[in-house]
Design a protein around this motif. Structure first.
Motif, short mmCIF file in Angstrom:
data_model
loop_
_atom_site.label_atom_id
_atom_site.label_comp_id
_atom_site.label_asym_id
_atom_site.label_seq_id
_atom_site.Cartn_x
_atom_site.Cartn_y
_atom_site.Cartn_z
N THR A 117 25.55 -10.84 -9.04
CA THR A 117 26.19 -10.29 -7.69
C THR A 117 26.44 -8.45 -7.30
O THR A 117 27.07 -8.35 -8.20
CB THR A 117 27.60 -11.24 -7.36
N GLY A 118 26.21 -8.09 -5.98
CA GLY A 118 26.56 -6.91 -6.28
C GLY A 118 26.39 -6.41 -4.69
O GLY A 118 25.87 -7.91 -3.95
N ARG A 119 26.50 -5.35 -3.88
CA ARG A 119 26.41 -4.83 -2.23
C ARG A 119 25.08 -4.05 -3.03
O ARG A 119 24.19 -4.20 -2.33
CB ARG A 119 27.18 -4.35 -1.69
N TYR A 120 24.92 -3.18 -4.01
CA TYR A 120 24.42 -2.79 -4.17
C TYR A 120 23.64 -2.66 -5.74
O TYR A 120 24.45 -3.12 -6.22
CB TYR A 120 24.84 -0.63 -4.19
N VAL A 121 22.76 -2.54 -5.24
CA VAL A 121 21.85 -2.56 -6.87
C VAL A 121 20.76 -1.20 -6.38
O VAL A 121 19.78 -0.47 -6.63
CB VAL A 121 20.52 -3.59 -6.44
N ARG A 122 20.76 -1.02 -8.30
CA ARG A 122 20.70 0.41 -8.56
C ARG A 122 19.69 0.26 -9.95
O ARG A 122 19.65 -0.49 -10.69
CB ARG A 122 21.42 1.16 -9.06
N LEU A 123 18.22 0.80 -10.39
CA LEU A 123 18.07 1.00 -11.00
C LEU A 123 17.97 2.25 -11.85
O LEU A 123 17.61 3.53 -10.91
CB LEU A 123 16.60 0.77 -10.97
N LEU A 124 18.47 2.43 -13.17
CA LEU A 124 18.54 3.95 -13.01
C LEU A 124 17.71 3.90 -14.68
O LEU A 124 16.70 3.29 -15.51
CB LEU A 124 20.25 3.83 -14.31
N LEU A 125 16.76 5.45 -14.27
CA LEU A 125 15.74 4.71 -14.42
C LEU A 125 15.62 6.32 -16.11
O LEU A 125 15.54 7.17 -15.36
CB LEU A 125 14.79 5.49 -13.83
N THR A 126 15.61 5.77 -17.58
CA THR A 126 15.60 6.55 -18.33
C THR A 126 14.67 7.24 -19.23
O THR A 126 14.69 8.00 -19.73
CB THR A 126 16.67 6.41 -19.14
N ALA A 127 13.11 6.69 -19.04
CA ALA A 127 12.24 7.08 -19.72
C ALA A 127 10.69 6.68 -19.41
O ALA A 127 10.78 5.71 -18.29
CB ALA A 127 12.44 6.45 -20.87
N ARG A 128 9.86 7.58 -19.17
CA ARG A 128 9.30 7.43 -18.11
C ARG A 128 8.37 7.07 -19.20
O ARG A 128 7.83 7.56 -21.11
CB ARG A 128 8.21 8.77 -18.26
N GLY A 129 6.78 6.10 -18.61
CA GLY A 129 5.91 6.12 -19.41
C GLY A 129 4.52 6.52 -19.23
O GLY A 129 4.19 6.30 -20.20
N THR A 130 4.37 7.00 -18.12
CA THR A 130 3.76 8.96 -18.62
C THR A 130 4.58 10.14 -17.92
O THR A 130 5.26 10.59 -18.26
CB THR A 130 2.88 8.48 -16.94
N GLY A 131 3.13 11.22 -18.15
CA GLY A 131 3.84 12.55 -17.60
C GLY A 131 4.29 12.74 -16.52
O GLY A 131 4.66 13.61 -16.40
N TRP A 132 3.80 11.28 -15.22
CA TRP A 132 4.51 11.89 -14.05
C TRP A 132 5.67 11.54 -13.96
O TRP A 132 6.73 11.46 -14.98
CB TRP A 132 3.98 11.12 -13.06
N GLY A 133 6.49 10.89 -12.60
CA GLY A 133 7.25 10.48 -12.75
C GLY A 133 7.53 9.48 -12.82
O GLY A 133 7.06 8.64 -13.37
N GLY A 181 0.62 -1.11 -0.06
CA GLY A 181 -0.13 0.34 -0.18
C GLY A 181 0.71 1.31 0.17
O GLY A 181 -0.04 2.27 0.23
N THR A 182 1.74 1.11 0.28
CA THR A 182 2.95 2.24 0.16
C THR A 182 4.34 1.91 -0.71
O THR A 182 3.91 0.86 -2.03
CB THR A 182 3.93 2.21 1.27
N ARG A 183 4.47 3.39 -1.56
CA ARG A 183 5.57 3.55 -2.68
C ARG A 183 6.58 4.41 -2.43
O ARG A 183 6.12 5.71 -1.88
CB ARG A 183 4.07 4.07 -4.07
N TRP A 184 7.24 4.35 -3.05
CA TRP A 184 8.09 5.71 -3.20
C TRP A 184 8.01 6.55 -5.09
O TRP A 184 7.42 6.13 -5.80
CB TRP A 184 9.81 5.05 -3.88
N ALA A 185 7.84 7.76 -4.61
CA ALA A 185 7.36 8.64 -6.26
C ALA A 185 8.87 9.63 -6.23
O ALA A 185 8.61 9.88 -5.25
CB ALA A 185 6.20 9.45 -6.30
N SER A 186 9.28 9.27 -7.65
CA SER A 186 10.04 10.09 -7.14
C SER A 186 9.63 11.68 -8.37
O SER A 186 8.86 11.84 -9.34
CB SER A 186 11.05 10.41 -9.33
N ASP A 187 10.89 12.72 -8.93
CA ASP A 187 10.13 14.16 -9.35
C ASP A 187 9.81 13.58 -10.44
O ASP A 187 10.37 12.54 -11.24
CB ASP A 187 11.82 15.07 -9.31
N TRP A 188 8.80 15.03 -11.30
CA TRP A 188 8.59 14.16 -12.76
C TRP A 188 9.88 15.07 -13.86
O TRP A 188 9.24 15.67 -14.39
CB TRP A 188 7.01 15.17 -13.16
N SER A 189 10.57 13.76 -13.79
CA SER A 189 11.36 14.45 -14.75
C SER A 189 12.68 12.66 -15.28
O SER A 189 12.81 12.27 -14.37
CB SER A 189 12.79 15.40 -14.80
#
Length: 724
Positions: A698-714, A628-636
């Protein structure tokens, strides 16, 4: 199509529309073919034409205008046309009349051959007398016909000049609308509607099919006992519906739409205090169609506006709202007065969905002949509100039926619990009993809804979804005719369950059970449908992949899209009847084997929303295990979210559960030191919901590098799961 409670104004939109409809709503045109009937022997012959609006194909000059032929001056003024054969002069009598005699007083330039014609709309003409041997002087001609417009159509001149008339006199008897005048008669608490002096109780339906299909459907409506159709809009497209209704002996409540129609959340906002341009435009438009259809034999009432007193609360508040409601109902009164000036033979009403609107009408709209109300589960409360309010006008119910979305309790999945087919049928029966129980005040009802749409709203309210008759159809027929003896009736679906109702895995299977019986013993075909109305706003019903498990149970494939879906079991008997039952199912991310090593680990991001909608939405929400919770980024673009696993770990799968604000393109990257990153998976065609990624790394840090939004939001993630 509109739906609201009757006695308590909602504070938020109870449901979205169309209309209509919502359909929208379809808008509706003018005129009927002139009916030629002999004037009654007892008719009093009256000069109808003098001083009436008169036009002509041409005139010889300003001194010889068409109006000179109806001014009563037999020797001083005249109409004269240009010098050619094909000329005409037309009189608008102002209302439909029985025409018995036409007297033409010619000047020297007379007509040798001409037709005398009548029309109801000034467009469709019928010849009632032809003259081929005219010799000028005075032509005193007996005719027989009815119409509003009278035309002399010149064919051949008797001289080398044009046509010239000292006077064009039409005699007959002005009469009420075809089929008889409609009146609200009686006195306090003992009113009735009459048509041509005969009592008339509205037994109606609101109209859903396309106007083009009205001739096909209206015989069935008549067979139900329906005598009245209600529309929400009237315009140039109305004529086929009116014609088809008249052919079946049915009447139409012609609606006029005003913003914000349809209650809160629909129809736009208008400033009734200050927007004189809008009010003037609507007044002119409505007058046009009243003039066009006042003589149509199908016209019963004029209905100005729909739920706007209630709906204005979506546009204004406090003192401004009160001022707007007063201004709106004052404008409704202006429209009523205008309609009465054009058409004295049909009453005027105005619909709302809140009996709290009636004090405004009482104060500001005294020219309404009766009130109108849309009410569903609380329809019996309309009588109570009328009695407690001490009102002095009767009313008609313009929409009613079983409880709507805005009136039912929520089910375990948090969506409105739809009544069963049996409960819906009982809802129509109860509504009619409440209407007829308020004898002498409630003048009838148009129930909601004679529609054929096979979608979310259609299953909730339509009497004939996909053209198939359900229990509600027969309940209305019984109410209007007194019985359904001999009818083959629909299958009955009961005891429907969905398992698991609250956790069906996306793309997996859940089970549906329902008991199906047919009262007539007909063989039954059963189908399972899904609607995404609550999941993604798609109101369509789509047949779901399913397989029988026996004993009224089916295994159904869940959608890939997450959210709450409606499941429908539809049973058809092959005789044009259908039974339908519905429950909800919540589609959730599919289970993932293994351990989520990202759960509650430190999570950071390039940005996050602090105060939009349900936010703050920090990055830790994506790894807290709470759907029921979410992370939401800026719109860019670009953005990133990163999890620290605490040590170098091996994992084999990621599951990303997106909010509607998803990523179209992104990379999965790992790092041992939070500085040097290596890409282990790329996505370029993301479509949201759930992304299950087989990504051994394998790794200690896992990152999603998000390059193109699917909507006008973030970008927004409910869950960023990493599984070992």
């Amino acid at each position: 199509m509109t739906t609201r409670t009757a006695t308590t104004p909602p504070t938020s939109p109870p449901r979205s529309r169309p209309l209509t409809t919502f359909a929208v709503l379809g808008a509706l045109l003018a005129g009927s073919v002139t009916a030629l009937t002999a004037a009654p022997a007892s008719a009093v012959e009256t000069l109808l034409s003098q001083g009436r609006t008169t036009t002509a194909s041409s005139s010889e000059g300003a001194a010889y205008s068409a109006s000179a032929a109806v001014d009563g001056d037999l020797t001083g003024t005249r109409w004269a046309s240009q010098w050619s054969d094909d000329q005409w002069i037309r009189i608008d009598l102002g209302q439909r009349a029985s025409v018995s005699r036409i007297v033409l007083t010619w000047e020297n330039a007379y007509g040798k051959a001409y037709d005398l014609q009548l029309s109801d709309d000034g467009t469709d003409w019928r010849t009632v007398r032809s003259v081929t041997d005219g010799d000028g002087g005075t032509d005193d001609l007996a005719v027989s016909g009815t119409g509003r417009y009278v035309r002399l159509k010149g064919l051949t001149r008797g001289t080398g000049y044009g046509y010239s008339l000292w006077e064009f006199q039409v005699y007959g008897e002005a009469g009420p609308a075809p089929g008889g005048a409609v009146r609200v008669t009686g006195s306090q608490g003992d009113w009735q509607l009459t048509v041509d002096g005969k009592p008339y109780t509205v037994k109606g339906v609101t109209w859903g099919p396309s106007i083009a299909d009205s001739a096909r459907h209206l015989p069935d409506a008549k067979a139900m006992g329906v005598n009245t159709i209600r529309t929400w809009g009237t315009d140039a497209g109305t004529k086929p519906l009116l014609d088809a209704a008249a052919a079946q002996g049915l009447r139409v409540i012609n609606g006029f739409w005003l913003q914000p129609g349809g209650g809160p959340g629909s129809g736009g906002c208008v400033d009734y205090v200050g927007d004189d341009a809008y009010k003037s435009a609507m007044l002119t438009e409505f007058a046009t169609w009243v003039d066009a259809y006042k003589s149509h034999p199908a016209t019963l009432l004029w209905n100005v506006g729909n739920e706007s007193v209630l709906g204005l609360q979506n546009c204004y508040a406090g003192a401004a709202l009160e001022a707007q409601r007063d201004a709106y109902t004052t404008f409704v009164n202006d429209v009523a007065k205008k309609i009465h000036s054009i058409d004295p033979d049909h009453p005027v009403t105005s619909t709302d969905a809140w009996t709290g609107a009636w004090p405004y009408y009482r104060r500001n709209a005294p020219d309404l002949d009766l009130y109108a109300m849309n009410s569903y589960a609380d329809v019996c409360g309309v009588r109570r509100a009328w009695e407690e309010g001490g009102y002095t006008k009767p009313y008609v119910i313009t929409e009613t039926g079983p409880a709507g979305e805005w009136e039912t309790a929520e089910d375990a999945n948090g969506v409105p619990e739809e009544p069963t087919d049996v409960q819906k049928a009982e809802g129509y029966t109860r509504a009619w009993e409440c209407v007829t129980g308020h004898h002498g005040v409630a003048l009838g009802a148009t129930v909601f809804h004679y529609g054929v749409e096979h979608d979310f709203g259609g299953i909730w309210f339509n009497l004939l979804p996909d053209g198939l008759k359900r229990l509600s159809y027969y309940a209305v027929k019984k109410a209007y005719t007194g019985g359904t003896t001999g009818d083959n009736t629909p299958p009955v679906v009961s005891g429907m369950t969905v398992t698991p109702a609250g956790s069906a895995p996306a793309g997996g299977e859940f089970t549906v059970h329902a008991d199906v019986r047919d009262p007539d013993g007909d063989p039954v075909t059963t189908k399972v449908f899904l609607s995404g109305n609550y999941a993604n706003g798609d109101k369509r019903l789509v047949e779901a992949p399913h397989r029988p498990l026996g004993d009224g149970t089916w295994a159904v494939t869940a959608p890939d899209r997450l959210g709450v879906w409606k499941v429908y079991v539809q049973a058809e008997d092959g005789r044009g009847n259908v039974g339908i039952e519905t429950r909800s199912v919540k589609v959730v991310p599919p289970p993932v084997s293994g351990t989520d090593i990202a759960r509650n680990r430190p999570t950071t991001a390039s940005s996050y929303q602090t105060s939009y909608g349900d936010c703050p939405c920090p990055p830790a929400n994506a790894t807290d295990g709470d759907p029921g919770t979410r992370w939401a980024s800026d719109w860019s673009d670009p953005q990133w979210i990163r999890v620290d696993l605490g040590a170098v770990r091996s994992f084999r799968r990621l599951q990303l559960v997106w909010d509607p604000a998803f990523a179209r393109a992104y990379e999965v990257q790992v790092s041992d030191d939070d500085r040097s990153w290596r890409t282990v998976h790329s996505v370029t065609d993301g479509d949201g919901d759930v992304d299950a990624l087989e990504t051994a790394a394998t790794g200690r840090y896992v990152r999603l590098l998000l390059t193109a939004r699917g909507t006008g939001w973030g970008y927004s993630l409910h869950d960023f799961g990493i599984y070992a």
